[in-house]
Motif scaffolding. Structure first.
Motif, mmCIF file in Angstrom:
data_model
loop_
_atom_site.group_PDB
_atom_site.id
_atom_site.type_symbol
_atom_site.label_atom_id
_atom_site.label_comp_id
_atom_site.label_asym_id
_atom_site.label_seq_id
_atom_site.Cartn_x
_atom_site.Cartn_y
_atom_site.Cartn_z
ATOM 1 N N ARG A 1 0.073 5.435 -9.624
ATOM 2 C CA ARG A 1 -0.902 6.516 -9.578
ATOM 3 C C ARG A 1 -0.642 7.583 -10.636
ATOM 4 O O ARG A 1 -1.368 8.571 -10.701
ATOM 5 C CB ARG A 1 -0.810 7.185 -8.211
ATOM 6 C CG ARG A 1 -2.075 7.052 -7.388
ATOM 7 C CD ARG A 1 -1.755 7.558 -5.997
ATOM 8 N NE ARG A 1 -2.926 7.891 -5.283
ATOM 9 C CZ ARG A 1 -3.324 7.235 -4.175
ATOM 10 N NH1 ARG A 1 -2.646 6.207 -3.719
ATOM 11 N NH2 ARG A 1 -4.391 7.629 -3.558
ATOM 12 N N GLY B 1 0.184 4.422 0.072
ATOM 13 C CA GLY B 1 -0.190 5.427 1.068
ATOM 14 C C GLY B 1 0.277 5.025 2.461
ATOM 15 O O GLY B 1 0.817 5.837 3.218
ATOM 16 N N SER C 1 0.857 -1.178 0.000
ATOM 17 C CA SER C 1 0.000 0.000 0.000
ATOM 18 C C SER C 1 0.896 1.231 0.000
ATOM 19 O O SER C 1 1.597 1.507 0.977
ATOM 20 C CB SER C 1 -0.898 0.000 1.239
ATOM 21 O OG SER C 1 -1.396 1.310 1.449
ATOM 22 N N GLY D 1 -2.845 1.565 -4.464
ATOM 23 C CA GLY D 1 -2.422 2.975 -4.473
ATOM 24 C C GLY D 1 -1.164 3.207 -5.283
ATOM 25 O O GLY D 1 -0.533 4.263 -5.186
#
Ligand code: ADP
Length: 192
Positions: free
Chosen positions: A90, A33, A31, A87
């Motif tokens: 991006r 983030g 992930s 995520g």
């Protein structure tokens, strides 16, 4: 190997669906983030730089996140059946870099799952999450900024994977279990 990109606007349920996918298919989870928030919490050099962007709802520079992702993926050897990228990528630049990283490791991305949820619902979810998340970027002005950036910077990633024939949209408004069942069906059809 089943290497999945879980994709969609902020609040669409990427994290929740990732947790279920990891369990069901023995995947490792990245992930972006979460990794950035860990760097920020540990007050590392990268974290201090990242914070300037994250707190405003901007994306951190591609080279910063690409480096973090590459380090982690290259360190993983055995004992898992694939990776779930949450995520990340991006931006188009990140997508191109991810494809290079995978090439280097003799792996490839299998599919991108686009979780589609209307914006009013996303805002509702994010504001409700804000009450407990403690995240500096979960407030209405920053949320609007994150949506804007999603539209301008992140959407092109979708077209990139469409052109590779790896794009799959899933309606993300139904229950957690309902959404998961749709994703699972798609993955299983891919394995057949
Ligand atoms: P959400 O999907 O709810 O926006 P994330 O936890 O995925 O939440 O991301 C939070 C913030 O971290 C983003 O708004 C951005 O500032 C930063 N970030 C996360 N992933 C990336 C990425 N791949 N590239 C650049 N910045 C990122």
């Amino acid at each position: 190997m089943l290497n999945i990109i879980i994709f969609g606007a902020p609040g669409c349920g990427k994290g929740t669906q990732s947790e279920l996918l990891i369990e069901a298919f023995n995947l490792r989870h990245i992930s972006a983030g979460q990794l950035l928030r860990e760097e920020i919490a540990a007050n590392t050099e990268v974290g201090r730089e990242a914070e300037k962007y994250v707190s405003k709802g901007h994306l951190v520079p591609d080279n910063m996140i690409n480096g973090i992702i590459e380090n982690i993926v290259c360190g993983w050897k055995n004992g898992f059946s694939g990776i779930i990228f949450d995520g990340y990528p991006r931006t188009l630049g990140q997508a191109e870099e991810l494809e290079k990283i995978m090439d280097k490791l003799n792996k490839s991305t299998s599919l991108l799952i686009d979780l589609r949820v209307p914006e009013e619902e996303l805002i509702k979810r994010l504001l409700s999450r804000a009450k407990t998340s403690g995240r500096s970027d979960d407030n209405i002005d920053i949320i609007r900024n994150r949506f804007k950036i999603y539209e301008s910077e992140t959407r092109p990633v979708m077209d990139f994977y469409k052109s590779l024939g790896k794009y799959h949209a899933v309606e993300g408004l139904s229950s957690v279990e309902g959404v998961f069942a749709n994703i699972k069906e798609k993955i299983e059809s891919l394995k057949r």
